[in-house]
Design an enzyme around this catalytic site. Structure first.
Site, PDB file in Angstrom:
ATOM      1  N   ILE A   1     -10.905  -0.255  -4.261  1.00  0.00           N
ATOM      2  CA  ILE A   1     -10.035  -0.548  -2.946  1.00  0.00           C
ATOM      3  C   ILE A   1      -9.274   0.670  -2.507  1.00  0.00           C
ATOM      4  O   ILE A   1      -8.485   1.237  -3.342  1.00  0.00           O
ATOM      5  CB  ILE A   1      -9.130  -1.976  -3.328  1.00  0.00           C
TER       6      ILE A   1
ATOM      7  N   GLU B   1     -10.687  -1.960 -13.562  1.00  0.00           N
ATOM      8  CA  GLU B   1     -10.265  -0.863 -14.424  1.00  0.00           C
ATOM      9  C   GLU B   1      -9.258   0.118 -13.722  1.00  0.00           C
ATOM     10  O   GLU B   1      -9.779   0.288 -12.149  1.00  0.00           O
ATOM     11  CB  GLU B   1     -11.312   0.053 -14.983  1.00  0.00           C
TER      12      GLU B   1
ATOM     13  N   ASN C   1      -2.432   6.448 -11.978  1.00  0.00           N
ATOM     14  CA  ASN C   1      -2.712   5.733 -10.511  1.00  0.00           C
ATOM     15  C   ASN C   1      -1.596   4.513 -10.602  1.00  0.00           C
ATOM     16  O   ASN C   1      -1.803   3.589 -10.220  1.00  0.00           O
ATOM     17  CB  ASN C   1      -3.788   5.376 -10.397  1.00  0.00           C
TER      18      ASN C   1
ATOM     19  N   TYR D   1      -1.354  -3.738  -7.845  1.00  0.00           N
ATOM     20  CA  TYR D   1      -2.182  -4.908  -8.660  1.00  0.00           C
ATOM     21  C   TYR D   1      -1.104  -5.764  -9.355  1.00  0.00           C
ATOM     22  O   TYR D   1      -1.331  -6.823  -9.400  1.00  0.00           O
ATOM     23  CB  TYR D   1      -2.912  -4.162  -9.783  1.00  0.00           C
TER      24      TYR D   1
HETATM   25  C1  LIG Z   1      -3.603   1.276  -3.716  1.00  0.00           C
HETATM   26  C2  LIG Z   1      -3.777   1.273  -2.315  1.00  0.00           C
HETATM   27  C3  LIG Z   1      -4.974   0.612  -1.984  1.00  0.00           C
HETATM   28  C4  LIG Z   1      -2.655   0.403  -1.510  1.00  0.00           C
HETATM   29  O1  LIG Z   1      -3.030   0.440  -0.220  1.00  0.00           O
HETATM   30  P1  LIG Z   1      -1.981   0.087   0.797  1.00  0.00           P
HETATM   31  O2  LIG Z   1      -2.763  -0.324   2.280  1.00  0.00           O
HETATM   32  O3  LIG Z   1      -0.980   0.981   0.977  1.00  0.00           O
HETATM   33  O4  LIG Z   1      -0.987  -1.165   0.243  1.00  0.00           O
HETATM   34  P2  LIG Z   1      -0.237  -2.409   0.841  1.00  0.00           P
HETATM   35  O5  LIG Z   1       0.645  -1.296   2.081  1.00  0.00           O
HETATM   36  O6  LIG Z   1      -0.815  -3.476   0.927  1.00  0.00           O
HETATM   37  O7  LIG Z   1       0.955  -2.356  -0.342  1.00  0.00           O
HETATM   38  C5  LIG Z   1       1.137  -3.566  -0.971  1.00  0.00           C
HETATM   39  C6  LIG Z   1       2.038  -3.168  -2.177  1.00  0.00           C
HETATM   40  O8  LIG Z   1       1.506  -2.327  -3.115  1.00  0.00           O
HETATM   41  C7  LIG Z   1       2.402  -1.468  -3.804  1.00  0.00           C
HETATM   42  N1  LIG Z   1       2.188  -0.105  -3.572  1.00  0.00           N
HETATM   43  C8  LIG Z   1       1.360   0.387  -2.270  1.00  0.00           C
HETATM   44  N2  LIG Z   1       1.444   1.828  -2.162  1.00  0.00           N
HETATM   45  C9  LIG Z   1       2.425   2.262  -3.057  1.00  0.00           C
HETATM   46  C10 LIG Z   1       2.903   3.587  -3.682  1.00  0.00           C
HETATM   47  N3  LIG Z   1       2.412   4.544  -3.162  1.00  0.00           N
HETATM   48  N4  LIG Z   1       3.884   3.475  -4.632  1.00  0.00           N
HETATM   49  C11 LIG Z   1       4.249   2.422  -5.316  1.00  0.00           C
HETATM   50  N5  LIG Z   1       3.675   1.049  -4.811  1.00  0.00           N
HETATM   51  C12 LIG Z   1       2.914   0.909  -3.961  1.00  0.00           C
HETATM   52  C13 LIG Z   1       3.891  -1.881  -3.382  1.00  0.00           C
HETATM   53  O9  LIG Z   1       4.215  -2.999  -4.299  1.00  0.00           O
HETATM   54  C14 LIG Z   1       3.304  -2.585  -1.855  1.00  0.00           C
HETATM   55  O10 LIG Z   1       4.238  -3.572  -1.487  1.00  0.00           O
HETATM   56  P3  LIG Z   1       5.663  -3.252  -0.613  1.00  0.00           P
HETATM   57  O11 LIG Z   1       5.097  -2.571   0.395  1.00  0.00           O
HETATM   58  O12 LIG Z   1       6.336  -4.665  -0.248  1.00  0.00           O
HETATM   59  O13 LIG Z   1       6.595  -2.233  -1.455  1.00  0.00           O
HETATM   60  C15 LIG Z   1      -3.707   2.695  -1.449  1.00  0.00           C
HETATM   61  O14 LIG Z   1      -2.520   3.254  -2.384  1.00  0.00           O
HETATM   62  C16 LIG Z   1      -4.584   3.805  -1.701  1.00  0.00           C
HETATM   63  O15 LIG Z   1      -5.589   3.501  -1.037  1.00  0.00           O
HETATM   64  N6  LIG Z   1      -4.781   4.582  -2.847  1.00  0.00           N
HETATM   65  C17 LIG Z   1      -5.701   5.371  -3.145  1.00  0.00           C
HETATM   66  C18 LIG Z   1      -7.131   4.855  -3.596  1.00  0.00           C
HETATM   67  C19 LIG Z   1      -6.669   3.925  -5.016  1.00  0.00           C
HETATM   68  O16 LIG Z   1      -6.381   4.785  -5.686  1.00  0.00           O
HETATM   69  N7  LIG Z   1      -7.280   2.924  -5.017  1.00  0.00           N
HETATM   70  C20 LIG Z   1      -7.219   2.026  -6.203  1.00  0.00           C
HETATM   71  C21 LIG Z   1      -7.970   2.450  -7.342  1.00  0.00           C
HETATM   72  S1  LIG Z   1      -9.967   2.182  -6.759  1.00  0.00           S
END
Ligand SMILES: CC(C)(COP(=O)(O)OP(=O)(O)OC[C@H]1O[C@@H](n2cnc3c(N)ncnc32)[C@H](O)[C@@H]1OP(=O)(O)O)[C@@H](O)C(=O)NCCC(=O)NCCS
Length: 152
Positions: free
Chosen positions: A71, A105, A110, A117
């Site tokens: 994701i 996983e 990360n 999650y």
């Molecule tokens: C993980 C990921 C998918 C989250 O996407 P996003 O669209 O930014 O997520 P959201 O805005 O819906 O965030 C929801 C919650 O996730 C957590 N979160 C998201 N980014 C975060 C960060 N950089 N640090 C800490 N918590 C984080 C927070 O709890 C957040 O809630 P909050 O905004 O109320 O604090 C994004 O950081 C990403 O694409 N990362 C790189 C790819 C990756 O590692 N994917 C997962 C493994 S496949």
């Protein structure tokens, strides 16, 4: 946020998601892996914001378990709740398909993803030492699970 559409991931999205993959991951999937997931008809989804693909979720079903493999939100669109909307959509469709739980996983380094999650109610149920390659060698994965049966 308005202007959001969530729809199936298709071959036409390959260039967009490969570009996002390279921006967002230290160890990006190759385009051929995404293509293979499409060819195997995984029920993956993309999220479009104002007509542009900015996030995607790659997952599959195995018996009554949904396996989330990837994701990702485009870096300049992170922190706006988009992955949250996408994963909530995934819960709904997975439930409609009779899935009881979601398994994934995640690299133990990360922390943003782990935080994401945990906020979504996933719990750590195990570890896989040396599961992922790194520049220096290998790193472990946390195995996380979310129960879907309590969802409506
Ligand atoms: C993980 C990921 C998918 C989250 O996407 P996003 O669209 O930014 O997520 P959201 O805005 O819906 O965030 C929801 C919650 O996730 C957590 N979160 C998201 N980014 C975060 C960060 N950089 N640090 C800490 N918590 C984080 C927070 O709890 C957040 O809630 P909050 O905004 O109320 O604090 C994004 O950081 C990403 O694409 N990362 C790189 C790819 C990756 O590692 N994917 C997962 C493994 S496949």
């Amino acid at each position: 946020m308005s202007g959001i559409i969530i729809r199936p991931l298709e071959v036409v999205d390959l260039e967009s998601i490969t570009a996002i993959e390279q921006q967002a991951h230290d160890y990006p999937w190759k385009q051929s892996i995404h293509l293979s997931c499409i060819e195997q008809e995984y029920p993956s989804k993309v999220l479009e914001l104002s007509g542009q693909v900015v996030a995607y979720a790659v997952y599959n079903y195995l018996y009554d378990e949904c396996h989330l493999m990837n994701i990702t939100t485009r870096p300049d669109c992170q922190g706006k709740g988009l992955a949250t909307q996408l994963i909530h959509h995934m819960y709904q469709v997975a439930r409609q398909q009779g899935m009881q739980s979601i398994l994934l996983e995640v690299r133990e380094s990360n922390l943003p993803a782990i935080q994401f999650y945990v906020k979504e109610g996933f719990q750590e149920i195990g570890q896989r030492p040396g599961y992922y390659p790194t520049q220096e060698g290998r790193e472990g994965a946390l195995v996380m699970r979310k129960d879907l049966t309590s969802l409506p």
